[in-house]
Design an enzyme around this catalytic site. Structure first.
Site, PDB file in Angstrom:
ATOM      1  N   ARG A 235      44.223  48.954  33.079  1.00 24.22           N
ATOM      2  CA  ARG A 235      43.491  47.875  32.382  1.00 24.22           C
ATOM      3  C   ARG A 235      44.195  47.425  31.097  1.00 24.22           C
ATOM      4  NH1 ARG A 235      42.537  48.387  36.469  1.00 24.22           N
ATOM      5  NH2 ARG A 235      40.676  49.092  37.527  1.00 24.22           N
TER       6      ARG A 235
ATOM      7  N   SER B 231      32.453  46.600  35.457  1.00 26.32           N
ATOM      8  CA  SER B 231      32.389  47.879  34.736  1.00 26.32           C
ATOM      9  C   SER B 231      32.505  47.630  33.241  1.00 26.32           C
ATOM     10  CB  SER B 231      33.527  48.800  35.182  1.00 26.32           C
ATOM     11  OG  SER B 231      33.301  49.197  36.506  1.00 26.32           O
TER      12      SER B 231
ATOM     13  N   GLU C  52      35.631  48.261  28.487  1.00 23.25           N
ATOM     14  CA  GLU C  52      36.641  47.530  29.259  1.00 23.25           C
ATOM     15  C   GLU C  52      36.422  46.030  29.046  1.00 23.25           C
ATOM     16  OE1 GLU C  52      37.111  48.754  33.391  1.00 23.25           O
ATOM     17  OE2 GLU C  52      37.447  46.673  33.979  1.00 23.25           O
TER      18      GLU C  52
HETATM   19  C1  LIG Z   1      30.892  41.949  39.761  1.00 21.31           C
HETATM   20  C2  LIG Z   1      32.184  42.233  39.045  1.00 21.31           C
HETATM   21  C3  LIG Z   1      33.077  43.153  39.572  1.00 21.31           C
HETATM   22  C4  LIG Z   1      34.279  43.439  38.908  1.00 21.31           C
HETATM   23  N1  LIG Z   1      35.124  44.351  39.457  1.00 21.31           N
HETATM   24  C5  LIG Z   1      36.280  44.642  38.828  1.00 21.31           C
HETATM   25  C6  LIG Z   1      37.181  45.609  39.390  1.00 21.31           C
HETATM   26  O1  LIG Z   1      36.951  46.176  40.457  1.00 21.31           O
HETATM   27  N2  LIG Z   1      38.323  45.878  38.708  1.00 21.31           N
HETATM   28  C7  LIG Z   1      38.628  45.265  37.523  1.00 21.31           C
HETATM   29  O2  LIG Z   1      39.693  45.556  36.956  1.00 21.31           O
HETATM   30  N3  LIG Z   1      37.797  44.338  36.980  1.00 21.31           N
HETATM   31  C8  LIG Z   1      36.644  44.015  37.597  1.00 21.31           C
HETATM   32  N4  LIG Z   1      35.793  43.091  37.043  1.00 21.31           N
HETATM   33  C9  LIG Z   1      36.139  42.471  35.747  1.00 21.31           C
HETATM   34  C10 LIG Z   1      36.834  41.103  35.843  1.00 21.31           C
HETATM   35  O3  LIG Z   1      36.457  40.429  37.023  1.00 21.31           O
HETATM   36  C11 LIG Z   1      38.361  41.188  35.792  1.00 21.31           C
HETATM   37  O4  LIG Z   1      38.805  41.811  34.619  1.00 21.31           O
HETATM   38  C12 LIG Z   1      38.972  39.780  35.904  1.00 21.31           C
HETATM   39  O5  LIG Z   1      40.286  39.854  36.333  1.00 21.31           O
HETATM   40  C13 LIG Z   1      38.920  38.982  34.602  1.00 21.31           C
HETATM   41  O6  LIG Z   1      39.419  37.693  34.886  1.00 21.31           O
HETATM   42  P1  LIG Z   1      38.778  36.393  34.252  1.00 21.31           P
HETATM   43  O7  LIG Z   1      39.579  35.238  34.693  1.00 21.31           O
HETATM   44  O8  LIG Z   1      37.325  36.327  34.538  1.00 21.31           O
HETATM   45  O9  LIG Z   1      39.027  36.666  32.708  1.00 21.31           O
HETATM   46  P2  LIG Z   1      38.035  36.368  31.499  1.00 21.31           P
HETATM   47  O10 LIG Z   1      36.899  37.308  31.567  1.00 21.31           O
HETATM   48  O11 LIG Z   1      37.731  34.932  31.431  1.00 21.31           O
HETATM   49  O12 LIG Z   1      38.980  36.756  30.278  1.00 21.31           O
HETATM   50  C14 LIG Z   1      39.398  38.093  30.094  1.00 21.31           C
HETATM   51  C15 LIG Z   1      40.505  38.091  29.023  1.00 21.31           C
HETATM   52  O13 LIG Z   1      41.664  37.454  29.558  1.00 21.31           O
HETATM   53  C16 LIG Z   1      42.069  36.374  28.708  1.00 21.31           C
HETATM   54  N5  LIG Z   1      42.653  35.343  29.561  1.00 21.31           N
HETATM   55  C17 LIG Z   1      42.111  34.736  30.635  1.00 21.31           C
HETATM   56  N6  LIG Z   1      43.003  33.888  31.186  1.00 21.31           N
HETATM   57  C18 LIG Z   1      44.116  33.947  30.426  1.00 21.31           C
HETATM   58  C19 LIG Z   1      45.390  33.309  30.473  1.00 21.31           C
HETATM   59  N7  LIG Z   1      45.707  32.419  31.409  1.00 21.31           N
HETATM   60  N8  LIG Z   1      46.303  33.622  29.528  1.00 21.31           N
HETATM   61  C20 LIG Z   1      46.001  34.513  28.550  1.00 21.31           C
HETATM   62  N9  LIG Z   1      44.812  35.138  28.439  1.00 21.31           N
HETATM   63  C21 LIG Z   1      43.891  34.866  29.380  1.00 21.31           C
HETATM   64  C22 LIG Z   1      40.798  35.938  28.010  1.00 21.31           C
HETATM   65  O14 LIG Z   1      41.098  35.227  26.816  1.00 21.31           O
HETATM   66  C23 LIG Z   1      40.129  37.283  27.776  1.00 21.31           C
HETATM   67  O15 LIG Z   1      40.711  37.925  26.669  1.00 21.31           O
HETATM   68  C24 LIG Z   1      34.586  42.779  37.692  1.00 21.31           C
HETATM   69  C25 LIG Z   1      33.685  41.841  37.164  1.00 21.31           C
HETATM   70  C26 LIG Z   1      32.498  41.567  37.835  1.00 21.31           C
HETATM   71  C27 LIG Z   1      31.548  40.550  37.257  1.00 21.31           C
END
Ligand SMILES: Cc1cc2nc3c(=O)[nH]c(=O)nc-3n(C[C@H](O)[C@H](O)[C@H](O)COP(=O)(O)OP(=O)(O)OC[C@H]3O[C@@H](n4cnc5c(N)ncnc54)[C@H](O)[C@@H]3O)c2cc1C
Length: 300
Positions: free
Chosen positions: A178, A226, A296
């Site tokens: 992570r 998580s 996380e």
């Molecule tokens: C139901 C559910 C299940 C999940 N299961 C998992 C799992 O199994 N494993 C896991 O690791 N995570 C899991 N997650 C967490 C999450 O989905 C991941 O971390 C996901 O990859 C975050 O992506 P996002 O685009 O939503 O980022 P966001 O939540 O929108 O942003 C996260 C961070 O990334 C930054 N960011 C986003 N895009 C960019 C970019 N292009 N350049 C620079 N910075 C950027 C944002 O500024 C922020 O700091 C889960 C979430 C949910 C709701």
């Protein structure tokens, strides 16, 4: 500050939304407004917005699918950027016995996985069921026990803090659980080098992982996945469960009965309810085990 941001950006000809409620854009369905919300569609547009923010010392951040974020009910006093246009494009190329998949940072993980499966490219199935974007996932080094997004990464294109765009090979980056060294950049796009595999094999893996997820996670209610990282050799959910906290509710936020490392929004949770629950969990687990759980999710 909010009015100053609106004033500066209103004069620049960007297509934008004012006072956009961020709860609409997070999987937690929590988060107050941002004075300016823009969906950049080209590298140039993104560069111009970022340089305007820097010139005026306005805070800004990229929001992917908002699936790893807890945003305060007061909102974010800055510019929120959600990548569209060129950033949601994908491309597949055959390279010898491998497949190269190129994806913009705004491409959703389900779309990336589908693009791979459609092109007989195996290696992203481990991300099945995770609701993020390629950019957000690379920043978080999103993954599961089956693998993470960085496993098959070959290169990324990023916007540097000085405004320049560069390509970085995977060996110039570091990834761990992570965590990624990309956090200093804005991710624009990524290339993955994947192995050929029959489509049925890929689809079977995706289906199995999604079924397992549906059995173990509360997917029908808003959450951010998580909440805590797993400490070395331990599972955060087991530590929380051992404290008898499963189901504990503060305001509209509740520790999921289905997965003790998920906090769910039961309908009207405030960001303060979730924060209080996070602190309660940390305190109890620390008392019980001596371990301080590290969030996380990103708290803004
Ligand atoms: C139901 C559910 C299940 C999940 N299961 C998992 C799992 O199994 N494993 C896991 O690791 N995570 C899991 N997650 C967490 C999450 O989905 C991941 O971390 C996901 O990859 C975050 O992506 P996002 O685009 O939503 O980022 P966001 O939540 O929108 O942003 C996260 C961070 O990334 C930054 N960011 C986003 N895009 C960019 C970019 N292009 N350049 C620079 N910075 C950027 C944002 O500024 C922020 O700091 C889960 C979430 C949910 C709701």
């Amino acid at each position: 500050m909010g009015n100053a941001i609106k004033e500066v950006f209103s004069g620049q000809g960007f297509e934008m939304k004012l006072d956009e409620p961020l709860a609409k854009h997070t999987t937690f369905k929590i988060g107050g407004p941002a004075p300016v919300y823009i969906e950049p569609k080209t590298h140039e547009e993104l560069q111009n917005i970022v340089s305007a923010c820097k010139a005026n010392s306005f805070p800004f951040f990229i929001m992917g699918l908002g699936s790893n974020l807890l945003i305060d009910d007061k909102g974010f006093e800055g510019v929120v950027l959600h990548l569209r246009g060129i950033f949601i494009q994908t491309q597949a190329l055959n390279q010898g016995n491998k497949v190269v998949i190129k994806a913009g940072a705004g491409v959703t993980l389900p779309l990336l996985i589908k693009k791979c499966a459609d092109n007989f490219a195996s290696g992203t199935e481990c991300l099945a069921g995770i609701p993020g974007t390629v950019g957000g996932a690379l920043i978080m080094n999103t993954g599961t026990k089956y693998g993470s997004i960085s496993d098959k990464l070959s290169s990324v294109t990023v916007l540097k803090p000085d405004g320049g765009i560069i390509d970085l090979r995977k060996n110039e980056l570091s990834f761990s659980y992570r965590h990624s060294s990309l956090a200093q950049y804005i991710v624009l796009s990524a290339e993955f080098l994947l192995d050929f595999a029959p489509n049925e094999t890929i689809v079977k893996k995706i289906t199995d992982y999604m079924l397992n997820r549906a059995e173990t996670q509360p997917l029908s209610v808003p959450s951010a996945g998580s909440v805590f990282k797993n400490p070395p050799e331990k599972k955060a959910w087991q530590l929380i469960d051992a404290c008898g906290l499963r189901g504990l509710k503060i305001g509209g936020a509740q520790i999921s009965e289905k997965h003790a490392n998920f906090i769910i929004n039961t309908g009207n949770a405030k960001s303060s309810d979730v924060k209080e629950l996070i602190e309660t969990i940390q305190k109890k687990v620390k008392e019980n085990t001596g371990i301080m759980l590290e969030p996380e999710i990103k708290i803004l």
